[in-house]
Design a protein around this motif. Sequence first.
Motif, PDB file in Angstrom:
ATOM      1  N   ILE A   4       0.838  -1.195   0.000  1.00  0.00           N
ATOM      2  CA  ILE A   4       0.000   0.000   0.000  1.00  0.00           C
ATOM      3  C   ILE A   4       0.871   1.243   0.000  1.00  0.00           C
ATOM      4  N   VAL A   5       0.301   2.297  -0.560  1.00  0.00           N
ATOM      5  CA  VAL A   5       1.018   3.559  -0.630  1.00  0.00           C
ATOM      6  C   VAL A   5      -0.015   4.674  -0.509  1.00  0.00           C
ATOM      7  N   GLY A   6       0.398   5.819   0.016  1.00  0.00           N
ATOM      8  CA  GLY A   6      -0.525   6.942   0.122  1.00  0.00           C
ATOM      9  C   GLY A   6       0.241   8.249   0.040  1.00  0.00           C
ATOM     10  N   TYR A   7      -0.425   9.291  -0.432  1.00  0.00           N
ATOM     11  CA  TYR A   7       0.237  10.596  -0.578  1.00  0.00           C
ATOM     12  C   TYR A   7      -0.726  11.694  -0.196  1.00  0.00           C
ATOM     13  N   ILE A   8      -0.183  12.744   0.453  1.00  0.00           N
ATOM     14  CA  ILE A   8      -0.946  13.972   0.650  1.00  0.00           C
ATOM     15  C   ILE A   8       0.035  15.135   0.549  1.00  0.00           C
ATOM     16  N   GLY A   9      -0.284  16.137  -0.272  1.00  0.00           N
ATOM     17  CA  GLY A   9       0.643  17.257  -0.455  1.00  0.00           C
ATOM     18  C   GLY A   9       0.169  18.159  -1.568  1.00  0.00           C
ATOM     19  N   GLU A  10       1.114  18.754  -2.276  1.00  0.00           N
ATOM     20  CA  GLU A  10       0.772  19.739  -3.302  1.00  0.00           C
ATOM     21  C   GLU A  10       0.752  19.164  -4.716  1.00  0.00           C
ATOM     22  N   GLN A  11       1.435  18.007  -4.901  1.00  0.00           N
ATOM     23  CA  GLN A  11       1.483  17.432  -6.258  1.00  0.00           C
ATOM     24  C   GLN A  11       0.185  16.686  -6.582  1.00  0.00           C
ATOM     25  N   ASN A  12       0.006  16.414  -7.872  1.00  0.00           N
ATOM     26  CA  ASN A  12      -1.022  15.447  -8.249  1.00  0.00           C
ATOM     27  C   ASN A  12      -0.550  14.086  -7.736  1.00  0.00           C
ATOM     28  N   CYS A  13      -1.348  13.434  -6.932  1.00  0.00           N
ATOM     29  CA  CYS A  13      -0.875  12.212  -6.262  1.00  0.00           C
ATOM     30  C   CYS A  13      -0.794  11.004  -7.199  1.00  0.00           C
ATOM     31  N   VAL A  14      -1.456  11.055  -8.347  1.00  0.00           N
ATOM     32  CA  VAL A  14      -1.567   9.830  -9.154  1.00  0.00           C
ATOM     33  C   VAL A  14      -0.200   9.291  -9.596  1.00  0.00           C
ATOM     34  N   PRO A  15       0.695  10.135 -10.172  1.00  0.00           N
ATOM     35  CA  PRO A  15       2.007   9.577 -10.541  1.00  0.00           C
ATOM     36  C   PRO A  15       2.778   9.058  -9.323  1.00  0.00           C
ATOM     37  N   VAL A  16       2.634   9.730  -8.188  1.00  0.00           N
ATOM     38  CA  VAL A  16       3.339   9.280  -6.974  1.00  0.00           C
ATOM     39  C   VAL A  16       2.827   7.890  -6.581  1.00  0.00           C
ATOM     40  N   LEU A  17       1.521   7.731  -6.644  1.00  0.00           N
ATOM     41  CA  LEU A  17       0.935   6.428  -6.256  1.00  0.00           C
ATOM     42  C   LEU A  17       1.364   5.339  -7.239  1.00  0.00           C
ATOM     43  N   ILE A  18       1.323   5.652  -8.516  1.00  0.00           N
ATOM     44  CA  ILE A  18       1.677   4.632  -9.520  1.00  0.00           C
ATOM     45  C   ILE A  18       3.147   4.236  -9.390  1.00  0.00           C
ATOM     46  N   ASN A  19       4.031   5.239  -9.239  1.00  0.00           N
ATOM     47  CA  ASN A  19       5.456   4.899  -9.049  1.00  0.00           C
ATOM     48  C   ASN A  19       5.638   4.045  -7.805  1.00  0.00           C
ATOM     49  N   GLY A  20       4.945   4.444  -6.758  1.00  0.00           N
ATOM     50  CA  GLY A  20       5.050   3.702  -5.493  1.00  0.00           C
ATOM     51  C   GLY A  20       4.570   2.270  -5.669  1.00  0.00           C
ATOM     52  N   GLY A 185       8.020  14.259   4.076  1.00  0.00           N
ATOM     53  CA  GLY A 185       8.566  15.164   3.067  1.00  0.00           C
ATOM     54  C   GLY A 185       8.419  16.609   3.516  1.00  0.00           C
ATOM     55  N   LYS A 186       8.674  17.526   2.590  1.00  0.00           N
ATOM     56  CA  LYS A 186       8.500  18.966   2.898  1.00  0.00           C
ATOM     57  C   LYS A 186       7.195  19.409   2.252  1.00  0.00           C
ATOM     58  N   GLY A 187       6.197  19.691   3.083  1.00  0.00           N
ATOM     59  CA  GLY A 187       4.892  20.081   2.557  1.00  0.00           C
ATOM     60  C   GLY A 187       4.146  18.923   1.928  1.00  0.00           C
ATOM     61  N   GLU A 188       4.640  17.719   2.134  1.00  0.00           N
ATOM     62  CA  GLU A 188       3.966  16.519   1.625  1.00  0.00           C
ATOM     63  C   GLU A 188       4.402  15.329   2.487  1.00  0.00           C
ATOM     64  N   ASN A 189       3.491  14.411   2.681  1.00  0.00           N
ATOM     65  CA  ASN A 189       3.822  13.211   3.462  1.00  0.00           C
ATOM     66  C   ASN A 189       3.241  11.986   2.776  1.00  0.00           C
ATOM     67  N   PHE A 190       3.716  10.823   3.224  1.00  0.00           N
ATOM     68  CA  PHE A 190       3.428   9.576   2.500  1.00  0.00           C
ATOM     69  C   PHE A 190       3.125   8.460   3.494  1.00  0.00           C
ATOM     70  N   ILE A 191       2.456   7.443   3.000  1.00  0.00           N
ATOM     71  CA  ILE A 191       2.460   6.188   3.745  1.00  0.00           C
ATOM     72  C   ILE A 191       2.883   5.094   2.748  1.00  0.00           C
ATOM     73  N   ALA A 192       3.518   4.040   3.259  1.00  0.00           N
ATOM     74  CA  ALA A 192       3.952   2.982   2.334  1.00  0.00           C
ATOM     75  C   ALA A 192       4.245   1.707   3.113  1.00  0.00           C
ATOM     76  N   SER A 193       4.059   0.580   2.410  1.00  0.00           N
ATOM     77  CA  SER A 193       4.412  -0.710   3.014  1.00  0.00           C
ATOM     78  C   SER A 193       5.917  -0.847   3.156  1.00  0.00           C
ATOM     79  N   ASP A 194       6.667  -0.166   2.287  1.00  0.00           N
ATOM     80  CA  ASP A 194       8.121  -0.324   2.305  1.00  0.00           C
ATOM     81  C   ASP A 194       8.749   0.909   1.668  1.00  0.00           C
ATOM     82  N   ILE A 195       9.960   1.196   2.057  1.00  0.00           N
ATOM     83  CA  ILE A 195      10.616   2.444   1.651  1.00  0.00           C
ATOM     84  C   ILE A 195      10.822   2.604   0.138  1.00  0.00           C
ATOM     85  N   PRO A 196      11.060   1.527  -0.665  1.00  0.00           N
ATOM     86  CA  PRO A 196      11.269   1.793  -2.093  1.00  0.00           C
ATOM     87  C   PRO A 196      10.131   2.585  -2.729  1.00  0.00           C
ATOM     88  N   ALA A 197       8.927   2.433  -2.193  1.00  0.00           N
ATOM     89  CA  ALA A 197       7.758   3.100  -2.773  1.00  0.00           C
ATOM     90  C   ALA A 197       7.880   4.613  -2.720  1.00  0.00           C
TER      91      ALA A 197
END
Length: 612
Positions: A4-20, A185-197
Amino acid sequence: MCGIVGYIGEQNCVPVLINGLKSLEYRGYDSAGVAVLSGDTIGIRKTKGKVDNLSNLLLNEPISGKAGIGHTRWATHGAPSDMNAHPHFSNDDKIAVVHNGIIENYQELKAELEKKGYVFQSETDTETIAHLIDDYYKQGHDILESVRKTLERIEGSYALGVLCTDYPDQLIAARKESPLIVGLGKGENFIASDIPAILNYTKKAYILDDKELALVKADSVSLYDIDGNEIKKEVYTYKWDVEAAQKSGYDHFMLKEIYEQPKVVRDNLAQRFSEDGKSIELDGIKLGRAELENINLIYIVACGTAYYAGLVGKYLLERMVGIPVNADVASEFRYKEPLIDEHTLVIVISQSGETADTHSALKLAKSKGSRVLGIVNAVGSSIARDADDVLYTLAGFEIAVASTKAFSAQVVAMYLITLHIAMELGRIDNDTFEEIKQAMDLLPKQINDILTKAVPKIRRFVNKYIGSKNVFYIGRGLDYVVCMEGSLKLKEIAYLHSEPYAAGELKHGPIALIEEATLVVGIVTQEALFDKTKSNIKEVKARGAKVLAIAMQGNRSIEEVADDVIYIPRTHWMLTSLLANIPQQLFAYYMALELGEDIDKPRNLAKSVTVE
Ligand code: F6R
């Protein structure tokens, strides 16, 4: 087992989620999905198959937003399908949930929720979480409290990410027995099952412990225990760089990881001998003479490849130290009432540090008063944190599902532990120690030599026998253990039926399966057993088998019975397993390559087996 992965911040989260999600595919790839908050709605896209299918879906049906959660699934409850893919959501589409783990009491909860009028759309256990949160939310609790109350009701394991349309500036995360980190992050934070994400964005994270929750906003993270009390945690800084999670020019992670083995072995050896080279230092683990004299049994417990590394340790410890050693796969150990007590040293081995059976075995061993030494690769993982002592295997990220460099690092750990115990208890003298140390120092270069020389030969052999449907691996003693690992690798990635057999056991049944052109890999690196195994190879040859032998340089008489031979450099008898396994890894890799299989993501498998 699901990422699992999650994002909250200023970017569009979709590319972040897909990369993750792409970086987490090693945890499962039956289906993938994302939920994205935009305005006052949650957009959900999910589909059966790999993350690439999800990317294609998103091209046709784009969504965007600044907060989102994503999931890649290894199916447990419910077949891989679009409907069973995560995220799951409440009936009014206000709450979306991604989950890694298993909810054991989901049927009772489902029945209760159905009575209240909730309609289930999937066959998953996870969907109960979405409805249960919704139920508490509708009773008037805020979203964090609704999640917390839900966690009090569910039995089993979870790493969770939750979104709610009424709280567009936050996502909620929680964990119990499934890994989860909160990346900072700076102005953005994440959740993830593992750091590579999330390694492209940050190396800093909170590693959540069991029964902890996180309220994650773009500019803050608040942490809570299961009773709702706010807690503080240290920020962990990961040392790996982005490169570690990339293929770096190799066609597959597996091949990259095979070629990383000289470095992995060198790193392990460099840090484990005292400055004068006369003793071994195991990350400050206190296993000195006094502690060791209290031990009358060693028990080694692990799963799969890690178990085979443990079996290497069993052979070595018994022979060089003289303490009885039992070894069991964790799924058997945990249900068999093992005869262990405070005089037992239990060694658990795990690359991921999250394998559910191994973790449960660890807890069982501790409950019986045994001291538990964890040999673990993933820093800060559950097994690393719960073991009494930890020896890290320093293999770096292992991303390919089939384990290669982690196995080598585990085997080196077994060498070091054996030598350490043997020296502490006076079972070997300084000269023997010195002789073995010198042989160990040569290992990285010797692995390199094998990698350079063996590939063309192995590729020729693979091409010759590409149509084989059954492969037997035979060997004796330590070579037999190597056979087990070689056979597993071939099954896993080339989908070929293969059997490892103690060479002397063949006559007791399995030789009936040998017929014209059956492929046999014979491992013959143990000098003391050379003639015996050679005879067994002769027996299969006489029945039409084609034989690839892996032997030690100088033992050329093996060519009398084998069709092809791969020689490994000469080494001390206790170190042969590490070298003999390298050609087997290449054999499985090139076999799978020629057969066109998906080497890094073999079917039905996942890297981190967090369910039992
Ligand atoms: C095989 C393989 C598995 C793992 C097993 C234990 O290539 O990777 O057999 O060795 O699932 O995993 P860990 O070491 O993470 O406990």
